[in-house]
Motif scaffolding. Structure first.
Motif, PDB file in Angstrom:
ATOM      1  N   ALA A 113       0.844  -1.205   0.000  1.00 48.04           N
ATOM      2  CA  ALA A 113       0.000   0.000   0.000  1.00 48.04           C
ATOM      3  C   ALA A 113       0.877   1.251   0.000  1.00 48.04           C
ATOM      4  N   ARG A 114       1.951   1.203   0.802  1.00 50.45           N
ATOM      5  CA  ARG A 114       2.849   2.362   0.895  1.00 50.45           C
ATOM      6  C   ARG A 114       3.533   2.628  -0.453  1.00 50.45           C
ATOM      7  N   GLU A 115       4.052   1.564  -1.026  1.00 54.40           N
ATOM      8  CA  GLU A 115       4.762   1.714  -2.309  1.00 54.40           C
ATOM      9  C   GLU A 115       3.814   2.195  -3.404  1.00 54.40           C
ATOM     10  N   LEU A 116       2.594   1.669  -3.397  1.00 59.55           N
ATOM     11  CA  LEU A 116       1.629   2.075  -4.434  1.00 59.55           C
ATOM     12  C   LEU A 116       1.262   3.549  -4.270  1.00 59.55           C
ATOM     13  N   LYS A 117       1.170   3.977  -3.014  1.00 59.40           N
ATOM     14  CA  LYS A 117       0.893   5.404  -2.759  1.00 59.40           C
ATOM     15  C   LYS A 117       2.016   6.270  -3.312  1.00 59.40           C
ATOM     16  N   ALA A 132      -3.091   8.852  -5.681  1.00 59.45           N
ATOM     17  CA  ALA A 132      -4.525   8.582  -5.818  1.00 59.45           C
ATOM     18  C   ALA A 132      -4.901   7.154  -5.421  1.00 59.45           C
ATOM     19  N   PHE A 133      -3.919   6.301  -5.139  1.00 58.65           N
ATOM     20  CA  PHE A 133      -4.230   4.915  -4.764  1.00 58.65           C
ATOM     21  C   PHE A 133      -5.081   4.913  -3.491  1.00 58.65           C
ATOM     22  N   ALA A 134      -6.169   4.151  -3.539  1.00 58.43           N
ATOM     23  CA  ALA A 134      -7.175   4.258  -2.467  1.00 58.43           C
ATOM     24  C   ALA A 134      -6.817   3.527  -1.173  1.00 58.43           C
ATOM     25  N   GLY A 135      -5.761   2.732  -1.160  1.00 59.28           N
ATOM     26  CA  GLY A 135      -5.338   2.147   0.104  1.00 59.28           C
ATOM     27  C   GLY A 135      -5.521   0.650   0.216  1.00 59.28           C
ATOM     28  N   ARG A 136      -5.228   0.128   1.430  1.00 54.57           N
ATOM     29  CA  ARG A 136      -5.135  -1.311   1.689  1.00 54.57           C
ATOM     30  C   ARG A 136      -6.356  -2.104   1.242  1.00 54.57           C
ATOM     31  N   ASP A 137      -7.529  -1.492   1.340  1.00 55.13           N
ATOM     32  CA  ASP A 137      -8.752  -2.233   1.011  1.00 55.13           C
ATOM     33  C   ASP A 137      -8.832  -2.612  -0.464  1.00 55.13           C
ATOM     34  N   LYS A 138      -8.011  -1.985  -1.242  1.00 51.12           N
ATOM     35  CA  LYS A 138      -8.020  -2.284  -2.677  1.00 51.12           C
ATOM     36  C   LYS A 138      -7.070  -3.426  -3.032  1.00 51.12           C
ATOM     37  N   LEU A 139      -6.414  -3.991  -2.013  1.00 50.44           N
ATOM     38  CA  LEU A 139      -5.433  -5.050  -2.293  1.00 50.44           C
ATOM     39  C   LEU A 139      -6.067  -6.429  -2.148  1.00 50.44           C
ATOM     40  N   LEU A 140      -5.806  -7.275  -3.128  1.00 48.84           N
ATOM     41  CA  LEU A 140      -6.254  -8.666  -3.062  1.00 48.84           C
ATOM     42  C   LEU A 140      -5.026  -9.566  -3.196  1.00 48.84           C
ATOM     43  N   PHE A 141      -5.124 -10.747  -2.616  1.00 48.49           N
ATOM     44  CA  PHE A 141      -4.001 -11.687  -2.687  1.00 48.49           C
ATOM     45  C   PHE A 141      -4.487 -13.031  -3.225  1.00 48.49           C
ATOM     46  N   ALA A 142      -3.849 -13.502  -4.282  1.00 41.84           N
ATOM     47  CA  ALA A 142      -4.199 -14.821  -4.835  1.00 41.84           C
ATOM     48  C   ALA A 142      -3.099 -15.792  -4.452  1.00 41.84           C
ATOM     49  N   GLU A 143      -3.434 -17.070  -4.317  1.00 44.36           N
ATOM     50  CA  GLU A 143      -2.379 -18.045  -4.020  1.00 44.36           C
ATOM     51  C   GLU A 143      -1.441 -18.156  -5.218  1.00 44.36           C
ATOM     52  N   HIS A 144      -0.181 -18.389  -4.901  1.00 46.84           N
ATOM     53  CA  HIS A 144       0.872 -18.431  -5.920  1.00 46.84           C
ATOM     54  C   HIS A 144       0.511 -19.368  -7.086  1.00 46.84           C
ATOM     55  N   HIS A 145       0.147 -20.586  -6.754  1.00 46.47           N
ATOM     56  CA  HIS A 145      -0.142 -21.540  -7.832  1.00 46.47           C
ATOM     57  C   HIS A 145      -1.480 -21.272  -8.488  1.00 46.47           C
ATOM     58  N   PHE A 146      -2.383 -20.639  -7.752  1.00 46.63           N
ATOM     59  CA  PHE A 146      -3.628 -20.247  -8.407  1.00 46.63           C
ATOM     60  C   PHE A 146      -3.334 -19.155  -9.437  1.00 46.63           C
ATOM     61  N   SER A 147      -2.425 -18.243  -9.081  1.00 47.23           N
ATOM     62  CA  SER A 147      -2.020 -17.206 -10.042  1.00 47.23           C
ATOM     63  C   SER A 147      -1.428 -17.850 -11.296  1.00 47.23           C
ATOM     64  N   HIS A 148      -0.559 -18.846 -11.086  1.00 43.77           N
ATOM     65  CA  HIS A 148       0.015 -19.539 -12.250  1.00 43.77           C
ATOM     66  C   HIS A 148      -1.088 -20.201 -13.076  1.00 43.77           C
ATOM     67  N   ALA A 149      -1.980 -20.899 -12.369  1.00 39.55           N
ATOM     68  CA  ALA A 149      -3.053 -21.625 -13.080  1.00 39.55           C
ATOM     69  C   ALA A 149      -3.938 -20.635 -13.846  1.00 39.55           C
ATOM     70  N   ALA A 150      -4.251 -19.500 -13.214  1.00 36.50           N
ATOM     71  CA  ALA A 150      -5.094 -18.491 -13.872  1.00 36.50           C
ATOM     72  C   ALA A 150      -4.378 -17.915 -15.092  1.00 36.50           C
ATOM     73  N   SER A 151      -3.053 -17.737 -14.973  1.00 37.27           N
ATOM     74  CA  SER A 151      -2.290 -17.178 -16.102  1.00 37.27           C
ATOM     75  C   SER A 151      -2.234 -18.178 -17.256  1.00 37.27           C
ATOM     76  N   ALA A 152      -2.379 -19.462 -16.926  1.00 40.13           N
ATOM     77  CA  ALA A 152      -2.324 -20.489 -17.974  1.00 40.13           C
ATOM     78  C   ALA A 152      -3.683 -20.717 -18.604  1.00 40.13           C
ATOM     79  N   PHE A 153      -4.743 -20.610 -17.802  1.00 42.15           N
ATOM     80  CA  PHE A 153      -6.065 -20.952 -18.345  1.00 42.15           C
ATOM     81  C   PHE A 153      -6.798 -19.764 -18.974  1.00 42.15           C
ATOM     82  N   TYR A 154      -6.932 -18.665 -18.233  1.00 38.04           N
ATOM     83  CA  TYR A 154      -7.799 -17.583 -18.726  1.00 38.04           C
ATOM     84  C   TYR A 154      -7.364 -16.996 -20.073  1.00 38.04           C
TER      85      TYR A 154
END
Lengths: 614, 49
Positions: free
Chosen positions: A111-115, A120-142
């Protein structure tokens, strides 16, 4: 309009990707901007770039999705230390301060770095976290062209998972099986990368490139002693041979004893036939495990399509075998299969899973990655201003003349720096930031390795071939736009070796002409093929077509535009510096053509020692 | 303070309350290590952590 910013950072290959209304607009790795290979820092430059491409600020972004879950990783770390205590105290002593000072507070840090990037970055509530391998799987499928697919991810380690199987249907993607740390095919490969004296996390390509020089005489030792592989490809690693879980090295003395030699010290111990045999063995063992997995998955899920991501999916030799094995009819691999691609996956995961948007498959195009040309582009006027500022002397030609002049130079056997359009996302240069050469030349491989790239002479080069001609030259008739499949050179293009030549060992064999296109034919007659398509890179397609008109050969040598240890060039200035510091003879940037002999030689810097060796 | 709440939520989701005393102890021990040394750089061969 709805935009998601995907981020990967803090481990290796930081990157940012921007998704607007479910379409990938831009993606880039931080290393290209900071000029620090595998830069793991916060990707501020990459974020600025992707936002500028989308013509927006952070205030316009609906969510920022990070590619892994720090707490889960911390849980794994703690449980691993507890399970192994008191062993691992030194590692604990080093890891814990990093976590307590920084990594546990990753949400605040992000949040600090994005600010800092944009107030204009709206803060911590705008951050989401995906699991590492789910991110890989999503990058492969979608972004894949499939409505339904089995998704296999394989890498070193994420939080707990090291290998996952997911099933994707429409906008739904679910992980159905996982293998957990410390059992990891990626870490097994990295252990051998370490053992053969290469740098873990970047030298894996070298092990793969070295493998064809050796005999896989240790394959059974690996499968019997180091691994317990089941028929479905699931596996466990016997931890008594490894040290990565709690130590500061990948392998231990028992591992060295098993193979009979100590770990090779790079730049001290020479590469011997032994190391080539070890490389061949781990490559063969990896292929065996992956093929068992894909065969079992094809049977279990009865789907024709397979998507892959994760560092192991960059093993293009194994990928080629999966395709030829035929268990799955279709294979699609995320071009940025390593951690950088996690940024794309995290963004897609947020879009489809968190926000619940439908996936609209566009069947008119090959996939949603746009040929991986997702990075910065420079207008012709900007290129000219930048080159002039750098002191370059150049001619500005018409589009047609650029193609003709470059094709002439290629046919003359010159090494060409080719800077064209948007930069690639992912580890491969695909004709946007490439060094090109004539594949028919017997001396090209040596010239490029030793005088242009300053790298080991055993490393092979890849061909970029017109899609319509690929089957005439290679044993493949599929799209391979991302250079992630290895196929054999066609039998009729090969040159049989004499008994004397066959008797040669290791690197000596490399100097023997093995086909009509020796510069891209590896020792085992294989080649890492990139098919070039008129729809995704028309200019590159035109260039190769012009080369074909002159020579009858519809392919060129394509290697990344950098030297050993340097990130691929990003800007015209980077390209000019690399051109001046190496034996590249002609540089083409947009419509500007530069010839080495016309340049001010005082601008050449000592490029060979500029970058730390990888 | 947010970090404590986040860790608590995490333990609830993961149903790993047994980690609480360990987290506390480790954080204390880790805190000591931080206090007694300067830089927090992980010189790992592979950045598993």
């Amino acid at each position: 309009m709805s935009a998601i910013l995907g981020l990967s950072a803090f481990y290796h290959d930081s990157a940012a990707a921007l998704l607007v209304d479910g379409e990938i607009v831009a993606a880039a790795q931080e290393e290209r901007f900071t000029r620090k290979k595998h830069d793991a820092g916060f990707p501020a430059n990459a974020i600025e770039y992707v936002l500028s491409e989308g013509e927006m600020g952070l205030g316009d972004v609906e969510f920022v999705a990070f590619y892994d879950k720090p707490f889960l990783k911390f849980e794994r770390l703690i449980e691993t230390y507890i399970a192994n205590a008191p062993r691992g105290f030194r590692s604990f002593q080093m890891a814990i301060p990093v976590w307590i000072k920084e990594k546990l507070f990753q949400k605040s840090l992000l949040a600090r770095e994005l600010k800092q990037v944009d107030e204009a970055f709206a803060g911590r509530d705008k951050l989401l976290f995906a699991e590492h391998h789910f991110s890989h799987a999503a990058s492969a499928f979608y972004p894949s062209p499939f409505e339904e697919a089995v998704v296999l991810t394989l890498d070193g380690v994420g939080e707990w998972a090291t290998t996952t199987v997911a099933v994707g249907r429409g906008s739904d993607l679910k992980i159905v099986k996982e293998l957990h740390f410390p059992h990891s095919l990626g870490l097994l490969y990295s252990a051998f990368t370490y053992y053969t004296g290469f740098r873990v996390n970047s030298g894996e390509y070298k092990v793969m490139g070295l493998a064809p020089y050796g005999e896989p005489r240790f394959k059974d030792v690996i499968l019997d002693k180091l691994l317990d592989v089941k028929d479905d490809g699931s596996y466990r690693l016997d931890q008594k041979y490894f040290n990565y879980a709690t130590g500061l090295t990948m392998t231990n003395d028992r591992f060295s004893d098993l193979f009979g030699k100590p770990v090779r010290k790079p730049d001290v111990d020479p590469l011997e036939q032994f190391h080539m045999d070890v490389a061949a063995s781990v490559q063969a063992a990896t292929e065996e495990v992956v093929l068992r997995m894909t065969r079992a998955l094809a049977k279990e899920f009865d789907l024709p399509n397979l998507c892959m991501a994760g560092g192991v999916a960059l093993n293009c030799v194994a990928n080629g075998k999966i395709l030829r094995d035929g268990a799955f009819e279709n294979l699609w691999i995320q071009p940025a299969a390593g951690d950088a691609g996690g940024a794309v996956g995290a963004a897609y995961a947020a879009w489809h899973q968190e926000l619940g948007h439908e996936r609209r498959l566009d069947t008119t195009r090959r996939d949603a990655m746009r040929g991986a040309y997702l990075g910065p582009d420079f207008a012709q006027s900007d290129i000219e201003a930048r080159l002039t500022e750098a002191g370059a002397i150049f001619d500005t030609l018409t589009d047609e003349d650029v193609i003709e002049t470059t094709a002439d130079a290629l046919a003359d056997g010159k090494a060409i720096g080719w800077f064209n359009g948007r930069m690639e996302f992912g580890p491969r240069a695909l004709g946007a930031r490439s060094i090109l050469g004539d594949p028919r030349s017997e001396s090209m491989q040596k010239l490029l390795n030793l005088k242009v790239k300053f790298r080991e002479s055993f490393r092979p080069f890849a061909p970029s071939v017109l899609r319509e001609d690929v089957a005439d030259w290679f044993e493949i008739d599929d799209d391979s736009p991302y250079m992630l499949l290895v196929a054999g050179v066609s039998a009729e293009r090969r040159r049989e070796m004499t008994a004397e030549e066959n008797a040669l060992f290791g690197i000596d064999k490399l100097n023997v002409k093995r086909s009509e296109i020796p510069a891209v034919t590896h020792i085992d007659y294989s080649a890492r093929v990139q098919t070039v398509h008129a729809d995704t890179n028309p200019r590159y397609h035109k260039l190769i077509s012009a080369f074909k008109k002159r020579t009858g050969c519809p392919l060129v040598v394509n290697t990344s535009f950098n030297v050993r240890g340097e990130p691929i060039v990003c800007t015209p200035e980077d390209a000019f510096r690399c051109f001046m510091g190496t034996d590249i003879e002609v540089l083409v940037v947009g419509n500007c053509v530069l010839r080495k002999e016309q340049q001010d030689q005082s601008l050449a810097e000592d490029y060979k020692n500029k970058y730390e060796l990888d | 303070m947010a970090i404590v709440l986040e860790l608590w939520d995490f333990m609830k989701v993961r149903k790993k309350f047994w980690l609480l005393p360990i987290f506390t102890l480790l954080l204390l021990l880790g805190g000591l290590i931080v206090l007694t040394q300067g830089s927090a750089v992980a010189p790992f061969i592979y950045t598993i952590f």
